[in-house]
Design a protein around this motif. Structure first.
Motif, PDB file in Angstrom:
ATOM      1  N   ALA A 184       0.797  -1.333   0.015  1.00  0.00           N
ATOM      2  CA  ALA A 184      -0.184   0.000   0.000  1.00  0.00           C
ATOM      3  C   ALA A 184       0.996   1.159   0.149  1.00  0.00           C
ATOM      4  CB  ALA A 184      -1.297   0.001   1.178  1.00  0.00           C
ATOM      5  N   ALA A 185       1.999   1.214   0.613  1.00  0.00           N
ATOM      6  CA  ALA A 185       2.775   2.559   0.877  1.00  0.00           C
ATOM      7  C   ALA A 185       3.503   2.864  -0.285  1.00  0.00           C
ATOM      8  CB  ALA A 185       3.868   2.206   2.026  1.00  0.00           C
ATOM      9  N   GLN A 186       3.631   1.784  -1.456  1.00  0.00           N
ATOM     10  CA  GLN A 186       4.175   1.952  -2.605  1.00  0.00           C
ATOM     11  C   GLN A 186       3.416   2.337  -3.859  1.00  0.00           C
ATOM     12  OE1 GLN A 186       7.767   2.210  -2.479  1.00  0.00           O
ATOM     13  NE2 GLN A 186       7.515   1.747  -0.266  1.00  0.00           N
ATOM     14  N   ILE A 187       2.225   2.286  -3.543  1.00  0.00           N
ATOM     15  CA  ILE A 187       1.389   2.646  -4.923  1.00  0.00           C
ATOM     16  C   ILE A 187       1.283   3.957  -5.368  1.00  0.00           C
ATOM     17  CG2 ILE A 187      -1.035   2.587  -5.631  1.00  0.00           C
ATOM     18  CD1 ILE A 187      -1.684   0.208  -3.887  1.00  0.00           C
ATOM     19  N   PRO A 188       1.440   4.865  -4.475  1.00  0.00           N
ATOM     20  CA  PRO A 188       1.596   6.344  -5.022  1.00  0.00           C
ATOM     21  C   PRO A 188       2.669   6.521  -5.920  1.00  0.00           C
ATOM     22  CG  PRO A 188       0.898   6.454  -2.809  1.00  0.00           C
ATOM     23  CD  PRO A 188       1.375   5.061  -3.079  1.00  0.00           C
ATOM     24  N   ASN A 189       3.846   5.634  -5.538  1.00  0.00           N
ATOM     25  CA  ASN A 189       5.270   6.085  -6.274  1.00  0.00           C
ATOM     26  C   ASN A 189       5.032   5.255  -7.561  1.00  0.00           C
ATOM     27  OD1 ASN A 189       6.600   7.215  -4.327  1.00  0.00           O
ATOM     28  ND2 ASN A 189       7.266   5.149  -3.537  1.00  0.00           N
ATOM     29  N   LEU A 190       4.135   4.271  -7.839  1.00  0.00           N
ATOM     30  CA  LEU A 190       4.032   3.480  -8.915  1.00  0.00           C
ATOM     31  C   LEU A 190       2.919   4.213  -9.866  1.00  0.00           C
ATOM     32  CD1 LEU A 190       4.618   0.084  -7.743  1.00  0.00           C
ATOM     33  CD2 LEU A 190       6.378   1.531  -8.750  1.00  0.00           C
ATOM     34  N   LEU A 191       2.008   4.801  -9.496  1.00  0.00           N
ATOM     35  CA  LEU A 191       0.910   5.489 -10.038  1.00  0.00           C
ATOM     36  C   LEU A 191       0.979   5.750 -11.499  1.00  0.00           C
ATOM     37  CD1 LEU A 191      -2.121   5.934  -9.814  1.00  0.00           C
ATOM     38  CD2 LEU A 191      -1.836   8.337  -8.885  1.00  0.00           C
ATOM     39  N   PRO A 192       2.230   6.563 -11.832  1.00  0.00           N
ATOM     40  CA  PRO A 192       2.488   7.007 -13.230  1.00  0.00           C
ATOM     41  C   PRO A 192       2.779   5.942 -14.194  1.00  0.00           C
ATOM     42  CG  PRO A 192       3.556   8.182 -11.850  1.00  0.00           C
ATOM     43  CD  PRO A 192       3.213   7.168 -11.015  1.00  0.00           C
ATOM     44  N   ASP A 193       2.914   4.499 -13.748  1.00  0.00           N
ATOM     45  CA  ASP A 193       3.106   3.411 -14.690  1.00  0.00           C
ATOM     46  C   ASP A 193       2.011   2.489 -14.848  1.00  0.00           C
ATOM     47  OD1 ASP A 193       6.005   4.105 -14.809  1.00  0.00           O
ATOM     48  OD2 ASP A 193       6.517   3.138 -12.795  1.00  0.00           O
ATOM     49  N   LEU A 194       0.861   2.983 -14.067  1.00  0.00           N
ATOM     50  CA  LEU A 194      -0.365   2.326 -14.124  1.00  0.00           C
ATOM     51  C   LEU A 194      -1.484   2.979 -14.715  1.00  0.00           C
ATOM     52  CD1 LEU A 194      -0.109   1.306 -10.381  1.00  0.00           C
ATOM     53  CD2 LEU A 194       0.112  -0.250 -12.036  1.00  0.00           C
ATOM     54  N   ASP A 195      -2.523   2.438 -15.153  1.00  0.00           N
ATOM     55  CA  ASP A 195      -3.905   3.167 -15.727  1.00  0.00           C
ATOM     56  C   ASP A 195      -4.456   3.773 -14.615  1.00  0.00           C
ATOM     57  OD1 ASP A 195      -3.603   2.687 -18.752  1.00  0.00           O
ATOM     58  OD2 ASP A 195      -3.582   0.510 -17.767  1.00  0.00           O
ATOM     59  N   GLY A 196      -4.380   3.377 -13.440  1.00  0.00           N
ATOM     60  CA  GLY A 196      -4.940   3.759 -12.115  1.00  0.00           C
ATOM     61  C   GLY A 196      -4.618   3.047 -11.074  1.00  0.00           C
ATOM     62  N   ALA A 197      -4.990   3.554  -9.592  1.00  0.00           N
ATOM     63  CA  ALA A 197      -4.910   2.654  -8.586  1.00  0.00           C
ATOM     64  C   ALA A 197      -5.691   3.070  -7.455  1.00  0.00           C
ATOM     65  CB  ALA A 197      -3.252   2.787  -8.219  1.00  0.00           C
ATOM     66  N   VAL A 198      -6.100   2.415  -6.644  1.00  0.00           N
ATOM     67  CA  VAL A 198      -6.710   2.534  -5.395  1.00  0.00           C
ATOM     68  C   VAL A 198      -5.834   2.825  -4.270  1.00  0.00           C
ATOM     69  CG1 VAL A 198      -8.621   1.807  -3.650  1.00  0.00           C
ATOM     70  CG2 VAL A 198      -8.615   1.138  -6.203  1.00  0.00           C
ATOM     71  N   ILE A 199      -5.909   3.894  -3.743  1.00  0.00           N
ATOM     72  CA  ILE A 199      -4.839   4.462  -2.781  1.00  0.00           C
ATOM     73  C   ILE A 199      -5.452   4.817  -1.222  1.00  0.00           C
ATOM     74  CG2 ILE A 199      -2.684   5.895  -2.180  1.00  0.00           C
ATOM     75  CD1 ILE A 199      -2.654   6.371  -5.048  1.00  0.00           C
ATOM     76  N   ASN A 200      -4.850   4.229  -0.269  1.00  0.00           N
ATOM     77  CA  ASN A 200      -5.395   4.659   1.145  1.00  0.00           C
ATOM     78  C   ASN A 200      -5.104   6.234   1.100  1.00  0.00           C
ATOM     79  OD1 ASN A 200      -4.419   1.635   1.269  1.00  0.00           O
ATOM     80  ND2 ASN A 200      -5.806   2.012   3.051  1.00  0.00           N
ATOM     81  N   THR A 201      -5.852   6.831   1.892  1.00  0.00           N
ATOM     82  CA  THR A 201      -5.910   8.245   2.084  1.00  0.00           C
ATOM     83  C   THR A 201      -4.648   8.836   2.761  1.00  0.00           C
ATOM     84  OG1 THR A 201      -8.313   8.463   2.177  1.00  0.00           O
ATOM     85  CG2 THR A 201      -7.196  10.334   3.051  1.00  0.00           C
ATOM     86  N   ASN A 202      -4.116   8.015   3.769  1.00  0.00           N
ATOM     87  CA  ASN A 202      -2.818   8.672   4.213  1.00  0.00           C
ATOM     88  C   ASN A 202      -1.707   8.468   3.232  1.00  0.00           C
ATOM     89  OD1 ASN A 202      -2.991   5.674   4.469  1.00  0.00           O
ATOM     90  ND2 ASN A 202      -1.213   5.805   6.108  1.00  0.00           N
ATOM     91  N   TYR A 203      -1.752   7.573   2.601  1.00  0.00           N
ATOM     92  CA  TYR A 203      -0.594   7.647   1.519  1.00  0.00           C
ATOM     93  C   TYR A 203      -0.778   8.458   0.263  1.00  0.00           C
ATOM     94  CZ  TYR A 203       1.046   3.431   4.044  1.00  0.00           C
ATOM     95  OH  TYR A 203       1.799   2.533   4.923  1.00  0.00           O
ATOM     96  N   ALA A 204      -2.058   8.523   0.122  1.00  0.00           N
ATOM     97  CA  ALA A 204      -2.440   9.722  -1.217  1.00  0.00           C
ATOM     98  C   ALA A 204      -1.934  11.202  -0.528  1.00  0.00           C
ATOM     99  CB  ALA A 204      -4.017   9.505  -1.403  1.00  0.00           C
ATOM    100  N   LEU A 205      -2.347  11.471   0.570  1.00  0.00           N
ATOM    101  CA  LEU A 205      -1.921  12.829   1.272  1.00  0.00           C
ATOM    102  C   LEU A 205      -0.425  12.927   1.186  1.00  0.00           C
ATOM    103  CD1 LEU A 205      -4.792  13.089   3.731  1.00  0.00           C
ATOM    104  CD2 LEU A 205      -4.665  14.091   1.700  1.00  0.00           C
TER     105      LEU A 205
END
Length: 270
Positions: A184-205
């Motif tokens: 979960a903590a790594q998803i924001p870093n990989l978002l540009p390589d994905l078409d989209g992602a579900v991200i927990n709010t604390n990590y999104a912020l």
């Protein structure tokens, strides 16, 4: 020696003994201290407010910051923490099932609706055929992500899986989206390589994403089963010190701080 002098000496001696037991007259009693595990970032900022509230009630909260969801329950179970505050009930239930933890919730803290983000499409409906979507790789947040995608018509999952479906439980997938399960903590870093992602709010912020302006779809804020809470070992749940801890968080100062700083992205859950 006069009776007066003897009585005065005895009184002074008794007073000295009492002072030794109770400490300096007018001095504050030693504060109770607890070690509390939290996830670093916005949740820790909120707890800093609660820590100041707790200090007024003689409770010293030592905040221990973590970046990984998997560690705080293990640290609590082993006695390295007195309490933690980072998880919702589906996550704790999955951890208990997998690891046998004897941990229980004692008071709600916040709720942060999970959301879907994309750097490649402007609307959720624009996701292409065969899109690659990132979801958290832990059972509770992964299931939460799939339920969000189902609620917005992208997929359907087996109804009997409740809040914990997995990618193997997807029964309808008309766009044939591909799921990439990621820490979960790594998803924001990989978002540009994905078409989209579900991200927990604390990590999104923490990654500079705003649930209000950047999320394409988001969980409902009403009837949300994912409220976070303070957790302790089951054997400790009735200790008075933890009632102080809950009261320190469930305080108007904390609620005002959450509402002023997070504008609905994070909300009080009590």
């Amino acid at each position: 020696m006069s009776t007066y002098k003897l009585t005065r000496r005895r009184f002074a001696g008794a007073a000295l003994a009492l002072a030794f037991v109770l400490g300096p007259v007018g001095g504050a009693l030693a504060a109770e201290t607890i070690k509390l595990g939290v996830i670093g970032g916005d949740e820790e900022r909120i707890w800093e407010v609660a820590k100041k509230v707790a200090a007024k009630d003689g409770l010293d909260i030592e905040l221990i910051s973590f970046s990984d969801y998997a560690i705080p329950n293990e640290a609590l179970e082993k006695g390295d923490l007195d309490a933690n505050a980072f998880q919702h009930k589906p996550y704790l239930d999955s951890q208990i099932a997998a690891r046998g933890y004897r941990i229980v919730p004692i008071g709600y803290t916040l709720v942060a609706p999970i959301a879907f983000y994309s750097k490649k499409v402007k609307a959720f409906a624009d996701l292409p055929q065969g899109a690659t979507i990132g979801i958290p790789n832990d059972p509770s947040n992964g299931g939460r992500a799939l339920k969000l995608l189902e609620a917005n018509g992208l997929i359907k999952v087996k109804a009997d899986k409740g809040l914990l479906p997995t990618v193997l439980d997807v029964t309808e997938n008309p766009k044939n989206v591909q799921f990439k399960e990621i820490d979960a903590a790594q998803i924001p870093n990989l978002l540009p390589d994905l078409d989209g992602a579900v991200i927990n709010t604390n990590y999104a912020l923490g990654a500079g994403l705003s649930p209000r302006t950047d999320a394409l779809v988001q969980e409902s804020r009403t009837g949300n089963p994912y409220g976070n809470f303070i957790a302790v070992r089951e054997a400790d749940k009735d200790k008075p010190v933890f009632k102080k801890l809950v009261a320190a968080y469930q305080n108007q100062e904390v609620a005002d701080f959450i509402n002023a700083n997070f504008k609905g992205a994070i909300q009080p859950a009590w």
